[in-house]
Design a protein around this motif. Sequence first.
Motif, PDB file in Angstrom:
ATOM      1  N   PRO A 114       0.797  -1.424   0.098  1.00 26.51           N
ATOM      2  CA  PRO A 114      -0.053   0.028   0.163  1.00 26.51           C
ATOM      3  C   PRO A 114       0.828   1.245  -0.173  1.00 26.51           C
ATOM      4  CG  PRO A 114      -0.922  -1.629   1.739  1.00 26.51           C
ATOM      5  CD  PRO A 114       0.538  -2.139   1.048  1.00 26.51           C
ATOM      6  N   LEU A 115       0.279   2.278  -0.896  1.00 27.38           N
ATOM      7  CA  LEU A 115       1.005   3.479  -0.871  1.00 27.38           C
ATOM      8  C   LEU A 115       0.324   4.518  -0.337  1.00 27.38           C
ATOM      9  CD1 LEU A 115       3.539   4.992  -1.913  1.00 27.38           C
ATOM     10  CD2 LEU A 115       2.467   5.513  -4.094  1.00 27.38           C
ATOM     11  N   PRO A 116       0.628   5.224   0.891  1.00 26.52           N
ATOM     12  CA  PRO A 116      -0.216   5.832   1.535  1.00 26.52           C
ATOM     13  C   PRO A 116      -0.622   7.301   0.510  1.00 26.52           C
ATOM     14  CG  PRO A 116       1.301   5.408   3.242  1.00 26.52           C
ATOM     15  CD  PRO A 116       1.763   4.946   1.677  1.00 26.52           C
ATOM     16  N   ASP A 117      -1.874   7.715   0.819  1.00 23.67           N
ATOM     17  CA  ASP A 117      -2.210   8.970   0.105  1.00 23.67           C
ATOM     18  C   ASP A 117      -1.321  10.278   0.060  1.00 23.67           C
ATOM     19  OD1 ASP A 117      -4.315   7.676  -0.967  1.00 23.67           O
ATOM     20  OD2 ASP A 117      -5.906   8.268   0.472  1.00 23.67           O
ATOM     21  N   HIS A 118      -0.600  10.485   1.099  1.00 19.54           N
ATOM     22  CA  HIS A 118       0.086  11.570   1.149  1.00 19.54           C
ATOM     23  C   HIS A 118       1.431  11.530   0.685  1.00 19.54           C
ATOM     24  CE1 HIS A 118       1.498   9.449   4.522  1.00 19.54           C
ATOM     25  NE2 HIS A 118       2.803   9.949   4.588  1.00 19.54           N
ATOM     26  N   LEU A 119       1.944  10.395   0.032  1.00 15.90           N
ATOM     27  CA  LEU A 119       3.008  10.090  -0.606  1.00 15.90           C
ATOM     28  C   LEU A 119       2.620   9.956  -2.387  1.00 15.90           C
ATOM     29  CD1 LEU A 119       4.721   7.317   1.613  1.00 15.90           C
ATOM     30  CD2 LEU A 119       4.821   9.804   1.538  1.00 15.90           C
ATOM     31  N   SER A 120       3.727  10.559  -2.860  1.00 12.70           N
ATOM     32  CA  SER A 120       3.565  10.648  -4.468  1.00 12.70           C
ATOM     33  C   SER A 120       3.803   9.292  -5.060  1.00 12.70           C
ATOM     34  CB  SER A 120       4.427  11.761  -5.066  1.00 12.70           C
ATOM     35  OG  SER A 120       5.866  11.231  -4.911  1.00 12.70           O
TER      36      SER A 120
END
Length: 172
Positions: A114-120
């Motif tokens: 998973p890639l958190p929303d705040h990371l590009s």
Amino acid sequence: MLASWYDAQGPAADVLHVGELPDPVPGPGEVRVRVTVSGVNPGDTKKRRGWLGSSMPFPQVIPHSDGAGVIDAVGAHVDARRVGQRVWVYGAQSYRPFGTAAQYTVVPDHQALPLPDHLSDELGASLGIPGITAHRTVFADGPVDGQLVLVHGVLGGVGPWPPISPTGPAPP
């Protein structure tokens, strides 16, 4: 899907192709990721060039092991709720023929994190090989709690000098 690939080793200008290939289909325990950013690493170019005599591991290779994107399909034994999840991918072309230099890549479920929303997506595509290498470098000999750790050369040594910016070269 649109992809870049090679079917012989050598300089990029001589062996890389860009065109349409069939969309990959995830098998059991795999996810398909619609790639938004593909990360290229030194190992990717070394494999393509046949560095130190390495041979073609597969008849056709889509390069790049790291990337970021969105899961758009899952294979059997993978939670269907992963569809639509933003992820970063590592090892897509490690011991497999098809990496992230394409619109889609298929990887084992555990290699799409998973890639958190705040990371590009750009940051996500840089987490794989560089992040794993950094982690192993720091922790290979055990815990570092309470120790001073020097991270030398963290930004690497590749690029123009002096650095180029939109307003021109940086002062010396």
